[in-house]
Design a protein around this motif. Structure first.
Motif, PDB file in Angstrom:
ATOM      1  N   ARG A  93     109.088  36.783  77.032  1.00 36.83           N
ATOM      2  CA  ARG A  93     109.499  35.658  77.864  1.00 36.83           C
ATOM      3  C   ARG A  93     108.424  35.294  78.874  1.00 36.83           C
ATOM      4  NH1 ARG A  93     114.996  37.173  80.159  1.00 36.83           N
ATOM      5  NH2 ARG A  93     114.530  35.404  81.492  1.00 36.83           N
ATOM      6  N   LEU A  94     107.719  36.298  79.367  1.00 37.19           N
ATOM      7  CA  LEU A  94     106.635  36.009  80.313  1.00 37.19           C
ATOM      8  C   LEU A  94     105.558  35.177  79.646  1.00 37.19           C
ATOM      9  CD1 LEU A  94     105.287  36.703  83.101  1.00 37.19           C
ATOM     10  CD2 LEU A  94     104.035  38.431  81.865  1.00 37.19           C
ATOM     11  N   LEU A  95     105.147  35.594  78.441  1.00 43.96           N
ATOM     12  CA  LEU A  95     104.105  34.848  77.741  1.00 43.96           C
ATOM     13  C   LEU A  95     104.543  33.424  77.472  1.00 43.96           C
ATOM     14  CD1 LEU A  95     102.690  37.376  75.146  1.00 43.96           C
ATOM     15  CD2 LEU A  95     101.557  36.438  77.136  1.00 43.96           C
ATOM     16  N   ALA A 113     106.482  31.716  79.356  1.00 43.01           N
ATOM     17  CA  ALA A 113     106.655  30.979  80.599  1.00 43.01           C
ATOM     18  C   ALA A 113     105.344  30.609  81.273  1.00 43.01           C
ATOM     19  CB  ALA A 113     107.500  31.800  81.572  1.00 43.01           C
ATOM     20  N   PRO A 163     102.245  28.859  82.453  1.00 41.59           N
ATOM     21  CA  PRO A 163     101.878  27.451  82.282  1.00 41.59           C
ATOM     22  C   PRO A 163     100.578  27.318  81.496  1.00 41.59           C
ATOM     23  CG  PRO A 163     102.373  27.932  84.579  1.00 41.59           C
ATOM     24  CD  PRO A 163     102.318  29.227  83.874  1.00 41.59           C
ATOM     25  N   SER A 164     100.433  26.212  80.771  1.00 40.45           N
ATOM     26  CA  SER A 164      99.259  26.068  79.912  1.00 40.45           C
ATOM     27  C   SER A 164      97.979  25.931  80.722  1.00 40.45           C
ATOM     28  CB  SER A 164      99.428  24.876  78.968  1.00 40.45           C
ATOM     29  OG  SER A 164      99.744  23.716  79.685  1.00 40.45           O
TER      30      SER A 164
END
Lengths: 341, 266, 313
Positions: free
Chosen positions: A141-143, A145, A147-148
């Motif tokens: 989930r962290l990955l 979330a 931002p690009s």
């Protein structure tokens, strides 16, 4: 109840009463249906506006818009410098290098990502020790979330200089100097970072599906003597093939739409990397469609140039819509088996 | 009671939304990234003197975008760092506000002292591709060219002043949309060479052109060859708040601001 | 009870053992990537973040030591997130309620469902330039402002907020739908048996029960809004400081004005933008990552602490 309050209530009769008393079911249903249809109106509006703006670019070029022929950056420059008279606007574009760049970046990331996601999902569901499993959920989930722009920042400040200074030798640079300059911003950096960005989406969908495979199927395989890997591979993964397809399709839509990270690390040159160059193919810069729009966003107000950019956006919109619908359709068969996705 | 309160609040909000009597006017600018630092400074100083009666919004994009935007009425004024061209839309008025220099710049580790026009043309057109072929270069290896994209006025200035009418910049040169990005690209690449506006040379090594160093003093004295004008472009004669600002730019106070880093006009 | 085939992998054929290592490698790769991102951003953030940066506004200056911090971008992120969520949440809940509780005619329900998926899959850059076409139109000048010379600027917090709500919408719809579908049928039937209308049941029974799911969906939506850059770069007007439009009273002056957010600040200070200030970019990126992680994780933990609903056995 005093007469004043009664008079006050009477003054707000119509609207207030309608808002305070419980609504009849039919009214609730109609209002909610109307609100929900706003989504469809928005999508229709978006498609209409973007295509109307993009039409001149397509109509002036016909099907050769998609073909190759000449330096696409130069053609964009000529379109930008068109004379001010609308009759003399230049529209000529052969967008193939951009389409090709988009295609190989997306395909590379999705193929690599699918392999890694399926293996990771199997790991997460079956082989991970309990403590690792507890950590991996939040990790995925962290990955998803992050931002690009942060992916792009790490890419452009760490990975691109590393590739440019240590992996690309001077000899390699000179071998292609007539055609393109090799800095670190290249195809391989773009594909690697894009893979990391789309993998979490796929892992989430595939692992959810794997967990929902009916117990009886896996226990039956175990009873027949299969080891844990065989159970996973021949029974579970086979059963959730629609989920893998759905995940790959959704990941492709995400990869197509990624603009900011790719504009930071993929090289910002409208160049089609040439597989004939061997290993150098991976170090050549490119610029997918979404990144092209971001890079040139200042020019949206200049007439024929803006219309060309909207043509790119129309293409992206169409592909993303087709992929989203395909992903949604791919998820439907899963409901039949109760594999909740 | 609650209904009355909600109705009152909604009424207030609906009344508040449309603009009341517009006491403040906003001037929007777009265009040259070279002119932007100067325009921002002048805008800030002007807002202080006018005590909040005027506001500015500055977008960038390059001189050609500024010219195109103002011609189509999308912004109040355009910023241009190139002279008017015959292909520009009709009806535009160019007001000169300052002069400025374009410098040839290399990475700080590549301390080449001087370049003649022939060397500049040879490098940027792609005739010379390796630093070992350039006399006085502190490096060897392939030359990485960093140039501006077609919308740029600085690119027009470079083409006209340094390259002349017949030669074009090599098509394999890496294009950047602004001065800042060119500066960034040259600073991070030991083999890079490019051209930037005078205000963007920090961290880079500036190359003397025809024996004259690229500095503000040389630009002011007229000795340095790579000097071009900054213009504010309007549709027709400037009117209203925009005209007042352009008039203020010709005042002594504004000229002092311009003289800090640019060349004021006599 | 877990299914266990042959327990020790030592007895497996070689192909299966290689596959097992491949699975381990893939899993470890993901863990390593996440750890690398968090640790690297953490190191750089601690190295470059100064407390005064959070409280000082950015100044346009070529000299980095004078160019200030990122207070305005931070406020910008906050404003945009709140605005986008305020627009997306009621709309998303309404759509999810209609899809789950009503859903007739079936054709329309399928269309709306796939429509939400299409919005979820639309690239944010396309949403951004659609917003630009739409809101540069004179009819929408109330959302931004009109400059001297008559053109509608088409870029402001309100405009960006509207497009951002489209980005958060599918997440709110998804979260609410899951929560509503998890409520067992007997709860609804009990409410009808007591004489409540459908609307009242939804309002007084179902929605309060679905609150954790709605909160999760909303928090995920806020996380996505906070992390989006494309819409900000195109629709927020690219002024470093919050720059209000003084033709209207507060709060509309700020909302119709322009500004920047943490994402556009990071983008502009990286080598891809003008600023050439990687240390500022790292500091702001560290703060941004913290905000996004908080929105994605902490909210979920808070919500989960509410305990099981009354009807679960």
């Amino acid at each position: 109840m005093t007469t004043e309050v009664a008079r006050g209530e009477a003054r707000f009769s119509g609207l207030a009463r309608a808002l305070r008393e419980p609504w009849p079911d039919r009214r609730t249903e109609r209002v909610l249906a109307g609100v929900s249809s706003l989504v469809l109106v928005t999508i229709a509006g978006m498609v209409l506006f973007v295509f109307v703006k993009a039409w001149p670019s397509f109509s002036h070029n016909g099907l050769s818009w998609f073909g190759s022929g000449g330096n696409v950056d130069q053609q964009l420059g000529d379109i930008f410098n068109s004379p001010a008279n609308p009759d003399h606007y230049v529209y000529k574009l052969r967008a193939w290098p951009l389409l090709y760049g988009t295609f190989i970046t997306t395909a590379g990331a999705v193929i690599l990502g699918t392999v890694i996601s399926v293996l990771s999902a199997i790991f997460l569901v079956e082989f991970a020790p309990r403590r690792v499993r507890a950590v991996m959920g939040p990790v995925v989930r962290l990955l998803a979330a992050v931002p690009s722009v942060i992916y792009g920042l790490i890419g452009i400040l760490v990975i691109v200089p590393f590739v440019g200074n240590h992996l690309i030798s001077s000899g390699r640079k000179e071998s292609v100097i007539n055609v393109v300059q090799l800095t670190g911003a290249s195809l391989i950096v773009a594909v690697l970072i894009l893979t990391v960005m789309i993998t979490p989406i796929m892992v989430a969908i595939v692992s959810d599906a794997l967990r929902s495979v009916p117990r009886g199927w896996t226990e039956g395989a175990a009873a027949l003597g299969a080891n844990r890997w065989r159970i996973m591979w021949t029974v579970s993964v086979r059963a959730v093939r629609p989920a893998i397809v759905a995940a790959a399709v959704l990941a492709t839509a995400r990869a197509l739409g990624e603009a900011i990270m790719l504009s930071m690390v993929s090289g910002s040159v409208g160049f089609a990397p040439n597989p004939v160059d061997g290993i150098t193919f991976f170090f050549e810069p490119t610029r997918p469609l979404a990144a092209t729009i971001v890079d040139n966003a200042d020019g949206l107000s200049v007439e024929p140039f803006g219309q060309t950019l909207y043509a790119f956006a129309a293409l992206l919109l169409l592909s993303a819509m087709a992929l989203s619908l395909a992903g949604w359709a791919a998820k439907q068969p899963l409901k039949r088996y109760g594999i909740g996705v | 009671m609650r209904i009355r309160f909600i109705a009152l609040c909604t009424g207030l909000l609906i009344l508040a939304a449309p603009a009341a009597a517009q006491a403040k006017s906003t001037i929007t600018l777009s265009g040259s990234t070279s002119v932007t630092p100067l325009a921002s400074k002048l805008a800030k100083a002007y807002v202080k003197t006018k005590r909040g009666k005027v506001g500015f919004k500055i977008l960038q994009g390059g001189s050609d975008i500024g010219v195109s935007d103002v011609a189509r009425g999308r912004v109040t004024l355009g910023m241009s760092s190139r002279d008017p061209l015959p292909t520009d839309p009709g009806g535009l008025r160019f007001s000169r506000i300052a002069r400025d220099g374009v410098c040839i710049a290399t990475n700080a580790g590549n301390g080449i002292a001087d370049m003649s026009q022939d060397t500049v043309q040879a490098i940027f057109s792609g005739r010379i591709r390796n630093w070992s072929d350039v006399p006085g270069a502190g490096k060897s290896g392939a030359i990485d060219l960093v140039v501006r994209n077609p919308a740029s006025g600085t690119q027009d200035a470079f083409q006209n002043i340094f390259m002349g009418q017949n030669l074009r910049v090599s098509s394999s040169a890496s294009q950047r949309p602004s001065n800042g990005r060119v500066q960034q690209a040259i600073a991070s690449n030991p083999n890079a060479i490019g051209y930037v506006d005078f205000a963007f040379t920090k961290g880079l090594h500036t190359v003397s052109y025809k024996g004259i160093a690229c500095s503000l003093r040389n630009a002011k004295s007229g000795q340095y060859g790579g000097v071009r004008s900054f213009w504010l472009v309007s549709r027709g004669a400037p009117t209203g708040a925009a005209a007042a600002w352009i008039k203020w730019i010709k005042s002594a106070k504004a000229r002092r601001i311009i003289a800090q880093n640019w060349v004021p006009i006599k | 009870m877990e299914v266990r085939g042959a327990q020790s992998s030592k007895s497996w054929p070689l192909v299966d053992r290689i596959a097992l290592w491949a699975c381990w490698a893939a899993g470890m790769l993901l863990l390593a990537a996440a750890a690398a991102i968090v640790i690297y951003m953490g190191i750089r953030g601690i190295q470059y973040l100064r407390p005064e940066q959070i409280f000082s506004s950015p100044q346009a200056d070529l000299d980095q030591s004078k160019s200030g911090g990122f207070l305005d971008p931070l406020i910008g992120t906050f404003i945009l997130t709140v605005l986008g969520t305020l627009l997306a949440a009621p709309l998303g809940v309404a759509i999810a309620v209609w899809l789950v509780e009503y859903g007739r005619p079936f054709g329309l329900a399928r269309l709306v469902e796939s429509g939400v998926e299409v919005v979820a899959g639309t690239p944010s850059i396309v949403l951004a330039i659609f917003g630009l076409i739409l809101f540069s139109n004179g009819a929408f000048k109330i959302l931004s402002f009109q400059a001297e010379g008559g053109s509608v600027f088409g870029r402001s917090f309100l405009v960006a907020g509207v497009m951002m709500s489209l980005i958060a919408l599918p997440l709110v719809v998804g979260g609410t739908r899951e929560a509503l579908q998890a409520i067992p049928r007997h709860v609804r039937e009990a409410s009808y048996a007591l004489g409540k209308t459908r609307g009242a049941t939804i309002r007084r029974v179902l929605l309060p029960a679905a609150r954790p799911g709605i909160a999760t969906g909303t928090a995920l939506g806020m996380g996505r809004i906070a992390g989006d850059t494309a819409v900000v770069v195109i629709l927020l007007g690219a002024t470093q400081q919050l720059s209000s439009f003084d033709g209207a009273p507060w709060p509309f002056s700020t909302l119709r004005g322009t500004g920047s957010t943490l994402t556009s600040y990071v983008f502009n200070n990286s080598p891809a933008g003008e600023g050439n200030a990687p240390d500022k970019a790292y500091a702001a990126a560290f703060v941004l990552l913290g905000i996004v992680v908080f929105l994605n994780f902490a909210v979920d933990t808070i919500v989960r602490r509410r305990g099981a609903p009354a009807w679960s056995e």
